[in-house]
Motif scaffolding. Structure first.
Motif, PDB file in Angstrom:
ATOM      1  N   THR A 158      -9.706  77.405  21.910  1.00 56.75           N
ATOM      2  CA  THR A 158      -8.792  76.643  20.971  1.00 56.75           C
ATOM      3  C   THR A 158      -9.176  76.969  19.594  1.00 56.75           C
ATOM      4  N   GLN A 159     -10.247  77.152  19.372  1.00 55.17           N
ATOM      5  CA  GLN A 159     -10.774  77.506  17.763  1.00 55.17           C
ATOM      6  C   GLN A 159     -10.006  78.288  16.983  1.00 55.17           C
ATOM      7  N   SER A 160      -9.701  77.961  15.839  1.00 54.02           N
ATOM      8  CA  SER A 160      -9.062  78.962  14.925  1.00 54.02           C
ATOM      9  C   SER A 160     -10.168  79.861  14.337  1.00 54.02           C
ATOM     10  N   LEU A 161     -10.264  81.000  14.865  1.00 51.85           N
ATOM     11  CA  LEU A 161     -11.374  82.196  14.258  1.00 51.85           C
ATOM     12  C   LEU A 161     -10.645  82.630  12.952  1.00 51.85           C
ATOM     13  N   ASP A 162     -11.042  82.065  11.967  1.00 58.20           N
ATOM     14  CA  ASP A 162     -10.696  82.515  10.501  1.00 58.20           C
ATOM     15  C   ASP A 162     -11.715  83.603  10.181  1.00 58.20           C
ATOM     16  N   GLU A 163     -11.221  84.621   9.550  1.00 54.75           N
ATOM     17  CA  GLU A 163     -11.825  85.928   9.262  1.00 54.75           C
ATOM     18  C   GLU A 163     -12.610  85.571   7.715  1.00 54.75           C
ATOM     19  N   ILE A 164     -13.681  85.042   7.833  1.00 52.38           N
ATOM     20  CA  ILE A 164     -14.324  84.888   6.568  1.00 52.38           C
ATOM     21  C   ILE A 164     -14.770  86.150   5.799  1.00 52.38           C
ATOM     22  N   ASN A 165     -14.996  87.089   6.414  1.00 49.49           N
ATOM     23  CA  ASN A 165     -15.049  88.294   5.701  1.00 49.49           C
ATOM     24  C   ASN A 165     -14.882  89.482   6.799  1.00 49.49           C
TER      25      ASN A 165
END
Length: 268
Positions: A158-165
């Motif tokens: 369920t977690q939104s896996l945002d691309e930090i880098n």
């Protein structure tokens, strides 16, 4: 602060001083109407911060609830963890000459609760109190890997896996595989996931129940982690995590870190 929250916290302080009070006593001490006091006490009772004792239909009193004991115990455990870990963290920092972190889980985030800075001229910009998603960095990923099964699977799904880098894990299958590897090998690594050109290695710290309560990690610039030095840092960090765990009451069991089946669905 919201006035209702302020008033509710004030009621808890009154109960802490007197142990138990009637509705009338609480309303008088707080200088608020009885209906307001009753509404606040009912909300606190629903959340287990307050409990109601009925001696008779005409004698009903309020006491502090067990939720406060639970929260107080958690705070005390975190303080004890930092106290126990700090001397080992300083010793590890002296040995490897890199920054040392102690990280715990708070819900769906990792929190850096202690740090020992190195004397390296170029340092990492981290701070005590920093929060990170559980899928970014060696310490947070290790805590994710050793979460209870249901919580871990729910987080990954369920977690939104945002691309930090560009090196951040942003694919669920890849994250599941990384978690499986961490559980199998008993440690976590990261390569440029939080900051470019940095590497981190983290090992689990366990309490007397054998549960993973923190991640002990060493981090630094990538060029300082090459070849045999990486292996040395890995060995020393793992050893220090074991020493901290033993002081917290953990009794090692053979192959404790290998608890997975092939699909990574072991107990946590």
């Amino acid at each position: 602060m919201n006035q209702s929250v302020t008033k509710a916290l004030g009621l808890l302080e009154f109960l802490a001083e007197r142990k138990e009070l009637s509705l009338g006593d609480i309303a008088r001490m707080a200088a608020i109407p009885k209906p307001t006091a009753y509404r606040l006490l009912t909300a606190l009772e629903d959340m287990k911060f307050v409990r109601k004792i009925r001696y008779s239909d005409l004698d009903i009193r309020y006491q502090l609830g067990l939720k406060l004991l639970e929260l107080g115990t958690m705070v005390a455990e975190d303080m004890e963890l930092r106290k126990v870990a700090l001397s080992y963290m300083k010793a590890l920092c002296t040995e490897v000459e890199e920054v040392i972190h102690l990280v715990i889980r708070d819900g769906t985030e990792a929190v850096y609760i202690e740090k020992v800075e190195s004397r390296q001229p170029i340092r990492l910009h981290t701070r005590v109190g920093k929060r990170s998603p559980l899928y970014v960095g060696s310490g947070p990923k290790l805590l994710l890997a050793f979460m209870p099964d249901e919580e871990r699977h729910a987080y990954i799904e369920t977690q939104s896996l945002d691309e930090i880098n560009p090196r951040t894990i942003s694919n669920r299958d890849e994250l599941s595989e990384e978690v499986r590897r961490i559980r199998q090998e008993g440690f976590a690594t990261s390569d440029g996931e939080q900051d470019e050109d940095t590497i981190g290695i983290s090992f689990p710290v366990r309490d007397h129940r054998g549960e993973v309560v923190a991640a002990l990690g060493v981090s630094g610039l990538k060029y300082r982690f090459s070849g045999s030095r990486f292996l040395t840092m890995k060995e020393k960090t793992g050893h220090m995590a074991e020493l901290i765990s033993k002081e917290l009451g953990f009794v090692p069991l053979k192959n404790l870190s290998v608890r997975d089946t092939d699909d990574g669905r072991g107990g946590g």
